[in-house]
Design an enzyme around this catalytic site. Structure first.
Site, PDB file in Angstrom:
ATOM      1  N   LEU A 542      -1.853  17.394 -14.984  1.00 52.33           N
ATOM      2  CA  LEU A 542      -1.236  17.858 -16.228  1.00 52.33           C
ATOM      3  C   LEU A 542      -0.127  16.962 -16.769  1.00 52.33           C
ATOM      4  CD1 LEU A 542      -0.909  21.747 -15.779  1.00 52.33           C
ATOM      5  CD2 LEU A 542      -2.706  20.454 -16.912  1.00 52.33           C
ATOM      6  N   ALA A 730       1.190  18.164 -22.231  1.00 47.14           N
ATOM      7  CA  ALA A 730       0.438  17.772 -23.421  1.00 47.14           C
ATOM      8  C   ALA A 730      -0.776  16.932 -23.051  1.00 47.14           C
ATOM      9  CB  ALA A 730       1.335  16.996 -24.378  1.00 47.14           C
ATOM     10  N   HIS A 731      -0.944  16.645 -21.744  1.00 47.54           N
ATOM     11  CA  HIS A 731      -2.052  15.821 -21.275  1.00 47.54           C
ATOM     12  C   HIS A 731      -2.752  16.543 -20.129  1.00 47.54           C
ATOM     13  CE1 HIS A 731       0.925  12.339 -22.333  1.00 47.54           C
ATOM     14  NE2 HIS A 731       0.397  12.869 -23.431  1.00 47.54           N
ATOM     15  N   GLN A 732      -4.011  16.888 -20.315  1.00 47.00           N
ATOM     16  CA  GLN A 732      -4.781  17.539 -19.255  1.00 47.00           C
ATOM     17  C   GLN A 732      -5.935  16.609 -18.863  1.00 47.00           C
ATOM     18  OE1 GLN A 732      -4.709  19.682 -22.482  1.00 47.00           O
ATOM     19  NE2 GLN A 732      -2.558  19.683 -21.935  1.00 47.00           N
TER      20      GLN A 732
END
Length: 807
Positions: A542, A730-732
């Site tokens: 994440l 904000a990044h998966q």
């Protein structure tokens, strides 16, 4: 529940006296209105909060929020939740929450924030976020604005003009119309009471295996030709139909394509373009809607509802980390901050080595490098952006420390920015998937359906033994046969009620590409019974992130003009970064520091209310603030599962190494802001007062001592207690990771699922480990490489088939 919500809103957002504001807002009347306004005066708050609870939360999280609001309306449950604060010296001795005096209610909120019980801290975090959104994003229909905006110095998005951004190239100007020509929003047809099958036939969608439409469908198409609504426009019929649909709509539709791509973001867009260019008949499915430029309001509340997963309220199962993800045509590329960093060399080396053994992604791989080059070229990635106030402060502080800092490359055709690109690019300069690769795909014959969520992949028995990416034989017992999708019950994702009949559409296709992101791709596969030895949904990363704010003194000129010292709300958001804490020379597990997009609703949810009225006063100071966002390359991982209804469930928390690296980045950001001259630094924490102020004109030694004590305080507590430090993602990445063995990965080096032939993954789910940088370019590059391989094999098979037919 309405009286309880108003009582909570007043406790969080009380009326204040003018002398309680530390800094002038420039406009005395606006400041006075802001200070005197109470949450209890904002009568829309209960309706807004209940609407968000209903539409933005599911399962246990929704039930817990509703239960908390209901219980506070009764005396005994309030006693259990509020303790002695609910006791009154007069009869009745026990008071429900909304009958308690304001000071007692404020004390209750403070007690929840600092409680030893995680359930109360969680309730406080959730309710505070909902109330802040309802107070700070709502637009009053009577005035057309929010009563707080003027005092905060916040420019209302729908009143801004895109000035000074430069001309838009003709190709970009025409992109929307090209995409519109092949895009149909199915819920709109249902709302208008139209025959979905007939409408799709008229638009050229493929209703038979030979690529045409049936005679019956063709006749119906002619009958409905004049009543077919334009894409993304709501007719008067749609407004009154209330979900009525004819029998054809209700009985479902069958479509026939060579490939169906589920998702339209970085992975889905480039895959659609390359497969269509190879001559394949391609259909793209997007579960959300499409926001055209003319429909973008740039209003925070509306934009979140229309273009974010659960309107920005998506979170891990326990509510510990908020997860920001796009949900619109174009996916995350539509609402991200345009950072366009290539996959670092050390990450590629890691992927090429054991246990991943993906030499095709290594630093010596010409194919992957060529894919990265191709996507950067198509997206117009460049530097030279004008720096905003917060970006200038970041670079100033880094330079003073002698630490790394540089401009971020961006996929934007303008060197300026409106600061609203996380609400979509209304000017058209951002080169998101929906104005680049999806347009390319449509020009090559692809079709797009929006408002259609894939329920499961259709599977058949497979009697072939396939070769894996390394040439070794691998038995895939099943093969893909298409996708079953269901239309949304709402005309748009932000619609307040779900009243429409849901239409099933079956897409028959021998090739299925899951490109719906690291949350929804594993959920789709799991709903389809595809587990890949337990590797589907595992290894979720994440890039856990935190934000902090440095406040700066205004100059005399700024004070006289009523301007902020930094003007956080203006200019490019993420335009600079530092990898000084990223550990690139030690394997790349560390933290990146950059500048976030900032708007009142999100800031109100994140910033602490450390004492009664503190949040309201702090919001006035944010024009003088410079924000930093710190995200870390996580060494641990989480998972994505599904609940009983098939919805994704995110399970994740930081391991100790990731926590240390996050605080390495936080320490760097604190030092940077101090070096840039901040007079105050705040790390938002609901439970702990992580707020340091520097005495003006203090000696350097005294300032340094205060700084070191503050950093030591942060290090001593870390991410605990849970629900204190505001964490987000904000990044998966990585939940269907690529690998060389079916024992440890979900797909092989070609992107094909180990369990199902013809089922591919092309999105951030593929990452074997996290990228450590903003992942968009890596996603594009991986999908480009996967799609290139599919196209080559398809063309070779087609050529061989044609040659055999001639013999």
């Amino acid at each position: 529940m309405e009286p309880v919500i108003l009582a909570l809103a007043e406790a969080l957002w009380p009326a204040l006296e003018q002398q309680e504001a530390e800094r002038s807002a420039g406009n005395a009347a606006a400041l006075n209105q802001y200070l005197l306004l109470s949450g209890a005066d904002m009568k829309q708050v209960p309706e807004e909060v209940l609407k968000m609870v209903e539409n933005c939360f599911v399962g246990a999280q929704q039930q817990q929020l509703k239960l908390a609001l209901q219980l506070l309306g009764y005396r005994l449950p309030t006693l259990l939740m509020a303790g002695h604060h609910s006791l009154s010296p007069q009869w009745p001795l026990l008071q429900p929450f909304h009958k308690m005096p304001l000071q007692a209610r404020q004390a209750v909120l403070q007690s929840w924030a600092h409680s030893s019980l995680p359930q109360l801290r969680k309730a406080y975090k959730g309710l505070k976020g909902l109330l802040a959104a309802a107070i700070l994003t709502h637009i009053d229909p009577a005035t057309g604005t929010n009563p707080c905006f003027q005092a905060l110095g916040y420019s209302q998005g729908d009143r801004l003009q895109e000035q000074g951004l430069g001309p838009l190239p003709a190709a970009a100007e025409a992109a929307e119309e090209v995409l519109c020509s092949a895009t149909v929003h199915v819920p709109e047809l249902v709302a208008a009471g139209l025959d979905v099958q007939a409408c799709l036939a008229k638009r050229g969608f493929l209703l038979t295996r030979d690529g045409g439409h049936s005679a019956a469908a063709g006749a119906a198409a002619l009958a409905d030709a004049n009543s077919l609504p334009d894409q993304q426009q709501t007719s008067s019929t749609a407004a009154t139909a209330n979900g009525k649909s004819n029998s054809s709509s209700g009985s479902g539709v069958e479509l026939f394509y060579d490939a169906v791509i589920v998702g339209s973001g970085a992975g889905g867009g480039v895959t659609a373009a390359l497969l269509a260019a190879a001559g394949m008949r391609v259909l793209v499915l997007e579960k959300a809607g499409w926001m055209r430029r003319k429909d973008m309001s740039w209003l925070e509340g509306e934009s979140h509802a229309e273009m974010y997963e659960r309107a920005g309220f998506l979170a891990t199962e326990d509510g510990g980390i908020n997860v920001l993800a796009g949900s619109t045509l174009g996916g995350g590329t539509k609402i991200n901050w345009t950072a366009s960093l290539r996959t670092p060399e050390h990450v590629r080396r890691e992927w090429a080595k054991a246990p991943h053994n993906l030499e095709a992604l290594g630093p010596d791989s010409k194919a992957f490098s060529a894919s990265l080059d191709a996507v950067c070229s198509r997206l117009g990635v460049s530097t030279g952006t004008d720096m905003s106030g917060p970006n200038a402060k970041l670079l100033e502080g880094l330079e003073a420390l002698g630490a790394h800092g540089e401009e971020l490359p961006r996929n934007c055709l303008s060197k300026k920015c409106s600061a609203y690109c996380n609400f979509g690019c209304r000017s058209g300069h951002k080169q998101s998937s929906d104005v680049t690769w999806l347009v390319d795909a449509v020009r090559m014959g692809a079709h797009v359906l929006t408002g259609m969520e894939a329920q499961r992949v259709l599977l058949e028995a497979n009697d072939r033994t396939d070769a894996s990416s390394d040439g070794a034989a691998h038995r895939r017992r099943q093969k893909a046969a298409g996708v079953l999708a269901l239309s949304s019950p709402r005309t748009t994702p932000g619609a307040p009620t779900a009243t429409l009949q849901q239409v099933p559409i079956t897409i028959h296709a021998p090739l299925v590409v899951a490109s719906c992101g690291s949350i929804h791709t594993p959920a789709l596969l799991l709903r389809s019974g595809v587990k890949c030895s337990g590797n589907v949904g595992r290894h979720l990363r994440l890039h856990p992130a935190a934000g902090l704010v440095g406040f700066f003194e205004r100059s005399k000129e700024q004070q006289a003009a009523g301007r902020g010292a930094v003007e956080m709300y203006q200019g490019v958001s993420m335009g600079s970064y530092s990898r000084a804490a990223a550990g690139w020379s030690e394997g790349g597990y560390g933290a990146m520091v950059s500048v976030p997009a900032a708007h009142p609703g999100l800031l109100g949810a994140i910033c602490p209310d450390s004492s009664p009225g503190a949040l309201k006063k702090m919001m006035l100071d944010l024009r003088d603030g410079s924000g930093c966002v710190i995200f870390t390359r996580d060494s641990g991982s989480g998972s994505v599962g599904v609940d009983g209804a098939g919805r994704p469930v995110i399970r994740y928390w930081l391991d100790k190494t990731t926590e240390k690296h996050l605080f390495d980045g936080i320490e760097l950001a604190v030092r940077v802001l101090a070096a840039a001259g901040a007079c105050r630094i705040l790390l938002p924490n609901n439970c702990l007062n992580w707020d340091v102020r520097f005495v003006p004109e203090a000696a350097p030694e005294a300032r340094a001592a205060v700084l070191e004590a503050f950093i030591a305080q942060l290090r001593s507590r870390g991410v605990y207690p849970k629900y204190g430090l505001q964490l987000l993602s904000a990044h998966q990445m990585g939940s269907c990771c690529m690998g060389s063995s079916p024992r440890s990965s979900a797909v092989d080096a070609s992107g094909q699922c180990w369990q199902v032939a013809g089922l591919y993954v092309a999105d951030a789910s593929l990452f074997p480990t996290p990228s450590g940088v903003n992942p968009m370019i890596t996603v594009y590059g991986l999908a480009h490489m996967v799609a290139s391989g599919i196209a080559q094999r398809w063309k070779a098979a087609k050529k061989a088939k044609e040659a055999a037919a001639k013999q």
